[in-house]
Motif scaffolding. Structure first.
Motif, short mmCIF file in Angstrom:
data_model
loop_
_atom_site.label_atom_id
_atom_site.label_comp_id
_atom_site.label_asym_id
_atom_site.label_seq_id
_atom_site.Cartn_x
_atom_site.Cartn_y
_atom_site.Cartn_z
N GLU A 34 -66.83 -74.76 27.67
CA GLU A 34 -67.90 -74.23 28.52
C GLU A 34 -68.11 -72.76 28.29
OE1 GLU A 34 -69.09 -74.13 33.30
OE2 GLU A 34 -67.40 -75.34 32.56
N GLN A 35 -67.03 -72.03 28.08
CA GLN A 35 -67.08 -70.61 27.74
C GLN A 35 -65.79 -70.24 27.03
OE1 GLN A 35 -67.56 -68.84 31.66
NE2 GLN A 35 -65.40 -68.31 31.73
N LEU A 36 -65.79 -69.06 26.43
CA LEU A 36 -64.62 -68.66 25.65
C LEU A 36 -64.25 -67.22 26.01
CD1 LEU A 36 -62.62 -69.29 23.28
CD2 LEU A 36 -64.30 -68.22 21.78
N GLU A 37 -62.98 -67.01 26.34
CA GLU A 37 -62.48 -65.66 26.59
C GLU A 37 -61.71 -65.20 25.37
OE1 GLU A 37 -60.37 -65.11 30.23
OE2 GLU A 37 -61.73 -66.41 31.40
N LEU A 38 -62.11 -64.04 24.83
CA LEU A 38 -61.51 -63.55 23.60
C LEU A 38 -61.47 -62.04 23.62
CD1 LEU A 38 -60.46 -64.54 20.79
CD2 LEU A 38 -62.78 -64.19 19.93
N PHE A 41 -63.33 -60.28 26.32
CA PHE A 41 -64.75 -60.59 26.46
C PHE A 41 -64.91 -62.07 26.79
CE2 PHE A 41 -64.63 -56.89 23.71
CZ PHE A 41 -65.61 -56.07 24.27
N VAL A 42 -65.95 -62.38 27.56
CA VAL A 42 -66.26 -63.77 27.90
C VAL A 42 -67.55 -64.16 27.19
CG1 VAL A 42 -66.81 -65.39 29.74
CG2 VAL A 42 -65.14 -63.58 30.14
N PHE A 43 -67.49 -65.19 26.35
CA PHE A 43 -68.65 -65.68 25.61
C PHE A 43 -69.15 -66.96 26.26
CE2 PHE A 43 -66.11 -63.19 22.69
CZ PHE A 43 -67.05 -62.42 22.03
N LYS A 44 -70.46 -66.97 26.54
CA LYS A 44 -71.08 -68.15 27.13
C LYS A 44 -72.23 -68.61 26.23
CE LYS A 44 -70.04 -66.86 31.92
NZ LYS A 44 -70.59 -66.62 33.28
N PRO A 45 -72.54 -69.89 26.26
CA PRO A 45 -73.64 -70.39 25.41
C PRO A 45 -74.99 -69.90 25.91
CG PRO A 45 -72.85 -72.13 26.86
CD PRO A 45 -71.89 -70.98 27.02
N ARG A 46 -75.87 -69.69 24.98
CA ARG A 46 -77.23 -69.28 25.34
C ARG A 46 -77.96 -70.49 25.92
NH1 ARG A 46 -81.49 -66.54 21.06
NH2 ARG A 46 -83.26 -66.37 22.48
N PRO A 47 -78.70 -70.31 27.01
CA PRO A 47 -79.44 -71.45 27.61
C PRO A 47 -80.43 -72.06 26.63
CG PRO A 47 -79.40 -69.57 29.10
CD PRO A 47 -78.88 -69.08 27.78
N ARG A 48 -80.52 -73.37 26.68
CA ARG A 48 -81.39 -74.07 25.72
C ARG A 48 -82.85 -73.66 25.84
NH1 ARG A 48 -80.43 -79.65 27.67
NH2 ARG A 48 -79.30 -78.56 29.31
N LYS A 49 -83.29 -73.33 27.05
CA LYS A 49 -84.70 -72.98 27.26
C LYS A 49 -85.06 -71.63 26.64
CE LYS A 49 -85.42 -75.64 31.50
NZ LYS A 49 -85.82 -75.58 32.93
N SER A 50 -84.07 -70.88 26.20
CA SER A 50 -84.35 -69.53 25.69
C SER A 50 -84.55 -69.50 24.18
CB SER A 50 -83.21 -68.59 26.08
OG SER A 50 -82.01 -68.93 25.40
#
Length: 426
Positions: A34-38, A41-50
Motif C-alpha cells: 500500500e505504501q513504502l517507508e524507506l 520517507f514514505v512513498f505512496k502510489p499516484r492516484p489513477r485519476k491523475s
C-alpha cells in the motif's frame, strides 16, 4: 546491493475493486504494498485519476526475458500495421525502448508521415496501448505538455497526432527539441499569488508524432526517424476487447521487465556499429534492445539504406553543391571564390533553369528557387566564409574567403573525399 524498484499500479482486491498500490521489485521477486517507508520517507502510489493512461496491474509470475517480449510485441505490430518487415521491427524496438529510456544518454523520436487513410492514427493507438506511461492526444498544446511534465518524475512517452503546424508553438518546440538528451530541462515562467518565478521541467523522453506533412523545423527533424506510411491492408484494422486483453497482459509484463533491467538483474548490451554522430545517437538505443534477435541484422541493413538515401539527398542540397565547388577550389590551392564564379559552376547542372528577367535566380527542380542571396547566406552560416567586396573585370563583385581545413572537414559531412575531384569546373 542492488536498487529497489517501485511502480504505481492498480491492484484488484477481494471484492473485485481496484486500489492504488505500489509494485515492488527487490532481490529478484515482486510484491505489492500500500505504501513504502524507506530512509525516513514514505512513498505512496499516484492516484489513477491523475495520469492519462490505463493503469498497469499486477500479474503473477516472473518478468519475461527481452527476446520473448520482442516476439510478442512484433506479433501485435504485424497484426495491426501494414508496412515493410524492417519498419515493423523498428516499431517493435520503439515499444521495448520506451520502458528503458533511462539506460541511454539520447533517445530517438519517431515521426510518421502519410496522407489520410494511411494508418497513422491506427498505428499511434497501438503505441498508446503498449508504450511506457504514454501521454497521447491530438495537437498537444504547450500548456498540456508542461502540465504532464510537472511532476518531474520518470521519463514519459509523448504521443501526438496531427503534429503538422507545431513549429508555430515555440514553447512546445523547446520541449521537443531538447527532450532527446537525458538531463534536458526547459525553463518556463510560472505565475502564482506572490508573483512570478521560473520553473524547470525535465523534458527527456521518447516522442512519437504523426502528421500529413513534415514540420518546417530542421533541428527537430534531425532528432527523428521518419517513416512514410501509405494506405495499406493490415491483418486487422480495428481493435476489440480480445485485443485489449492481450495488450494489458503484455504491458504488465513489459513493466516488470523494465523493473528487472533498471534493478540490474538483466543487462542491455551496447551494440558496436560503424555509425557516427547523429546516426549513432538515433539508432544505438533501438539496436541495443534488439541485440541478439534476428531483427537486429535486418534493422542494420535498413539503417544502411536509409543513411545512403540521406547522404544522396544531402549531396544534392544547396549546401552539398556548395561543398563540391569549394572543395575543388581547395584542391587547386585557392581559398577564395567570387560569387559569380560559384554561380556559373552551379549552372553546369543540366536541369538548372534560368530566366533573363531574373539574372540572380535559378530554379533547380529538386531544390526549388536558388538566389545569390541564399548562396551567400549559406556560405557564411555553413562554411564560415567571410565576405569582401572588390572590382573584377571592371565591375564590383562579391568574393567569399574560406578556410581550407574547415572546407575539407565539411566535405566529409557530405560524403565527399578531399582527394577525389568532384568534376565541377570553375
Amino acid at each position: 546491493m542492488k536498487p529497489l524498484m517501485m511502480e504505481a499500479i492498480a491492484f484488484q482486491n477481494i471484492v473485485g475493486e481496484y486500489d492504488d498500490r505500489l509494485l515492488i521489485y527487490e532481490n529478484g521477486s515482486f510484491s505489492v504494498v500500500e505504501q513504502l517507508e524507506l530512509n525516513g520517507f514514505v512513498f505512496k502510489p499516484r492516484p489513477r485519476k491523475s495520469y492519462p493512461y490505463e493503469p498497469y496491474a499486477f500479474s503473477d509470475g516472473p518478468a519475461p526475458y527481452r527476446l520473448e517480449l520482442i516476439e510478442r510485441v512484433y506479433r501485435e505490430v504485424d497484426t495491426f500495421v501494414d508496412a515493410e518487415p524492417e519498419v515493423k521491427a523498428v516499431f517493435t524496438a520503439f515499444v521495448i525502448l520506451s520502458y528503458v529510456q533511462e539506460k541511454f544518454d539520447c533517445i530517438p523520436y519517431l515521426y510518421l508521415v502519410g496522407d489520410n487513410e494511411s494508418g497513422k492514427s491506427h498505428t499511434l493507438n497501438l503505441f498508446t496501448w503498449l508504450c511506457y506511461r504514454p501521454f497521447s492526444g491530438v495537437s498537444h498544446t504547450a500548456a498540456d505538455l508542461y502540465s504532464y511534465l510537472e511532476d518531474d518524475g520518470l521519463p514519459l512517452t509523448i504521443i501526438e497526432d496531427e503534429f503538422q503546424g507545431s513549429e508555430e508553438d515555440n514553447d512546445k518546440m523547446k520541449i521537443y527539441k531538447s527532450g532527446y538528451k537525458r538531463g534536458a530541462r526547459v525553463g518556463r515562467v510560472v505565475t502564482y499569488e506572490g508573483g512570478r518565478r521560473i520553473d524547470y521541467f525535465n523534458t527527456y523522453g521518447m516522442k512519437i508524432m504523426a502528421g500529413e506533412r513534415l514540420i518546417e523545423n530542421k533541428g527537430l527533424l534531425q532528432r527523428c526517424i521518419i517513416v512514410e506510411l501509405v494506405e495499406g491492408y493490415p491483418v486487422k484494422d480495428h481493435y476489440d476487447e480480445s485485443d485489449y486483453f492481450r495488450f494489458r497482459a503484455l504491458r504488465n509484463d513489459l513493466l516488470k521487465w523494465r523493473m528487472k533491467v533498471l534493478a540490474g538483474d538483466e543487462h542491455l548490451e551496447q551494440p558496436v556499429t560503424e555509425l557516427k554522430g547523429r546516426a549513432r545517437e538515433l539508432y544505438t538505443p533501438l539496436l541495443a534492445v534488439l541485440k541478439g534477435h534476428e531483427f537486429y541484422e535486418k534493422v542494420i541493413e535498413w539503417i544502411k539504406k536509409l543513411e545512403q538515401q540521406k547522404m544522396a539527398e544531402k549531396q544534392l542540397s544547396v549546401e552539398g553543391l556548395l561543398a563540391k565547388i569549394l572543395l575543388d577550389s581547395v584542391r587547386k590551392g585557392e581559398n577564395e571564390l567570387a560569387l559569380d564564379k560559384i554561380w556559373q559552376a552551379l549552372l553546369q547542372f543540366a536541369d538548372v533553369v534560368t530566366t533573363p528577367n531574373k539574372p540572380d535566380t535559378m530554379y533547380i527542380p529538386h531544390i526549388g528557387s536558388v538566389t545569390k542571396k541564399l548562396l551567400g547566406r549559406r556560405l557564411r552560416e555553413v562554411f564560415a566564409a567571410s565576405r569582401r567586396y572588390t572590382r573584377l573585370e571592371g565591375r564590383q563583385s562579391v568574393v567569399y574567403c574560406f578556410d581550407a581545413c574547415k572546407v575539407t572537414r565539411l566535405a566529409r559531412k557530405y560524403g565527399l573525399d578531399p582527394q577525389i575531384s568532384t568534376q565541377l569546373s570553375l
